[in-house]
Design an enzyme around this catalytic site. Structure first.
Site, PDB file in Angstrom:
ATOM      1  N   HIS A 172       0.842  -1.098  -0.203  1.00 56.23           N
ATOM      2  CA  HIS A 172       0.232   0.206   0.190  1.00 56.23           C
ATOM      3  C   HIS A 172       0.962   1.222   0.139  1.00 56.23           C
ATOM      4  O   HIS A 172       0.398   2.315  -0.060  1.00 56.23           O
ATOM      5  CB  HIS A 172      -1.446   0.237   0.929  1.00 56.23           C
ATOM      6  CG  HIS A 172      -2.054  -1.406   0.725  1.00 56.23           C
ATOM      7  ND1 HIS A 172      -2.694  -1.235   0.525  1.00 56.23           N
ATOM      8  CD2 HIS A 172      -2.295  -2.036   1.974  1.00 56.23           C
ATOM      9  CE1 HIS A 172      -3.614  -2.665   0.227  1.00 56.23           C
ATOM     10  NE2 HIS A 172      -3.409  -2.388   1.245  1.00 56.23           N
ATOM     11  N   ASP A 184      -3.115  -9.995  -2.591  1.00 55.85           N
ATOM     12  CA  ASP A 184      -4.285  -9.651  -0.834  1.00 55.85           C
ATOM     13  C   ASP A 184      -5.305  -9.578  -0.826  1.00 55.85           C
ATOM     14  O   ASP A 184      -5.849  -8.848  -2.518  1.00 55.85           O
ATOM     15  CB  ASP A 184      -3.629  -8.716  -0.796  1.00 55.85           C
ATOM     16  CG  ASP A 184      -3.460  -8.037   1.162  1.00 55.85           C
ATOM     17  OD1 ASP A 184      -2.477  -8.630   1.839  1.00 55.85           O
ATOM     18  OD2 ASP A 184      -4.862  -7.367   0.481  1.00 55.85           O
ATOM     19  N   HIS A 243      -6.885  -6.693  -0.019  1.00 54.46           N
ATOM     20  CA  HIS A 243      -6.667  -5.166  -0.232  1.00 54.46           C
ATOM     21  C   HIS A 243      -6.291  -4.987  -1.839  1.00 54.46           C
ATOM     22  O   HIS A 243      -4.696  -5.188  -2.345  1.00 54.46           O
ATOM     23  CB  HIS A 243      -6.866  -4.466   0.517  1.00 54.46           C
ATOM     24  CG  HIS A 243      -7.027  -4.787   1.942  1.00 54.46           C
ATOM     25  ND1 HIS A 243      -6.475  -5.729   2.659  1.00 54.46           N
ATOM     26  CD2 HIS A 243      -8.213  -3.998   2.596  1.00 54.46           C
ATOM     27  CE1 HIS A 243      -7.629  -5.531   3.329  1.00 54.46           C
ATOM     28  NE2 HIS A 243      -8.758  -4.867   3.550  1.00 54.46           N
ATOM     29  N   ASP A 265      -4.951 -12.958   3.412  1.00 53.63           N
ATOM     30  CA  ASP A 265      -6.486 -12.024   4.324  1.00 53.63           C
ATOM     31  C   ASP A 265      -7.825 -12.009   3.089  1.00 53.63           C
ATOM     32  O   ASP A 265      -8.703 -11.778   3.043  1.00 53.63           O
ATOM     33  CB  ASP A 265      -6.225 -10.203   4.216  1.00 53.63           C
ATOM     34  CG  ASP A 265      -5.651 -10.140   3.422  1.00 53.63           C
ATOM     35  OD1 ASP A 265      -5.077  -9.854   2.615  1.00 53.63           O
ATOM     36  OD2 ASP A 265      -5.209  -8.643   3.842  1.00 53.63           O
TER      37      ASP A 265
END
Length: 307
Positions: free
Chosen positions: A122, A159, A161, A242
């Protein structure tokens, strides 16, 4: 050939507030899950400023270093914190990924998994966010291109996200192909299919909440074909766990076996186009049991591909 595990105890010194999902226990559980596996165990070195400068300007590096508190914890944004030792931990994360590139390209091992924290995907060019300080996967890709002399590097991210930081850091890099799947809608809100990069070198795969491994496999099969057509000389994986159905931060419904499947499919592709050269680095995963199980099958698949 063998699989390397690259990590460092300094990554335990990055401390977040009580109740924060990105916590020290994550790495401890990953270590425990991998403890009995026959891996080449390597200590992650610290990346220097020259390594970080391949994606981040000096002013940003200095700002992050200055934000590290002498004691206690310091909040950078609503999600991202620093403690004494956070900068060293983040440098170990990047340095570990660069060491993995060296080991894989040098023929010391077939592939490698970097178990470090904080995560990296990120972190944008000048913005820390989403628990991340520096763009580990993108920095590893740039190192492979600019220092090791490769011509094409692929980066994939599963992931839950969107890897907005990796996308930002590689947006203008025609020597890379970045493909990532993620839940949408979900934080950080980026990652639509029309975000394609300056050179059509970005492919986002948004998945609806509640998507299972069935939908994931159907979406990734053509993406893996595109990866093969790109003909990378190295594959880098941002391995977030996740998307597991038990994870508290999102609503995808992958099973542990789905992480084995995607790892196996990516390694099979890599075996055909780049001699099986794969570097994987830990991103998310916040249910400790699910993280442990998924990380273990991911590494077992890497080990299987290395035999």
């Amino acid at each position: 050939m063998a699989t390397a595990l690259i990590t460092h105890a300094d990554c335990l010194e990055h401390v977040t507030p009580d109740g924060h999902p990105e916590r020290v226990a994550r790495l401890e559980h990953v270590w425990h899950a991998l403890a009995d596996l026959d891996l080449v165990r390597e200590s992650a070195p610290e990346a220097d400023d020259a390594a970080l400068l391949r994606c981040h300007p000096q002013a940003y590096i200095d700002r992050i270093a200055a934000a590290e508190p002498a004691e206690g914890i310091h909040q950078l944004d609503e999600d991202t914190w620093m403690s004494p030792g956070s900068m060293r931990a983040a440098r170990r994360g990047v340095g570990g990924a660069l060491r993995a590139v060296d080991m894989v390209l040098g023929g010391e091992v077939q592939n490698a998994f970097c178990a470090t924290r904080p995560p990296g995907h990120h972190a944008e060019t000048q913005t820390p966010m989403g628990f991340c300080l520096f763009g580990t996967a993108a920095l590893a890709a740039k190192y492979a291109l600019d220092v090791k002399g490769l011509s094409r590097v692929a980066v994939v991210d599963f992931d839950v996200h969107h890897g907005n930081g990796t996308q930002d850091l590689l947006w203008d890099e025609p020597r890379t192909l970045f493909i990532g799947s993620h839940q949408m809608p979900l934080w950080p809100g980026t990652g639509t299919a029309d975000e394609r990069g300056a050179h059509d070198n970005i492919q986002n795969i948004p998945l609806d909440p509640g998507s299972t491994g069935t939908e994931m496999r159907a979406a990734w099969e053509p993406a893996i074909a595109r990866l093969a057509a790109f003909n990378p000389e190295l594959l880098i994986i941002s391995a977030g766990f996740d998307a597991h159905k038990d994870d508290p931060l999102a609503q995808l419904d992958w099973e542990t076996e789905d992480f084995a499947w995607i790892t196996r499919a990516l390694c099979d592709m890599a075996a055909k186009v780049c001699g099986g050269r794969v570097v994987s680095t830990l991103e998310g995963g916040y249910d400790l049991s699910a993280l442990s199980a998924a990380a273990r099958v991911h590494v077992q698949e890497l080990m299987g591909a290395a035999r």
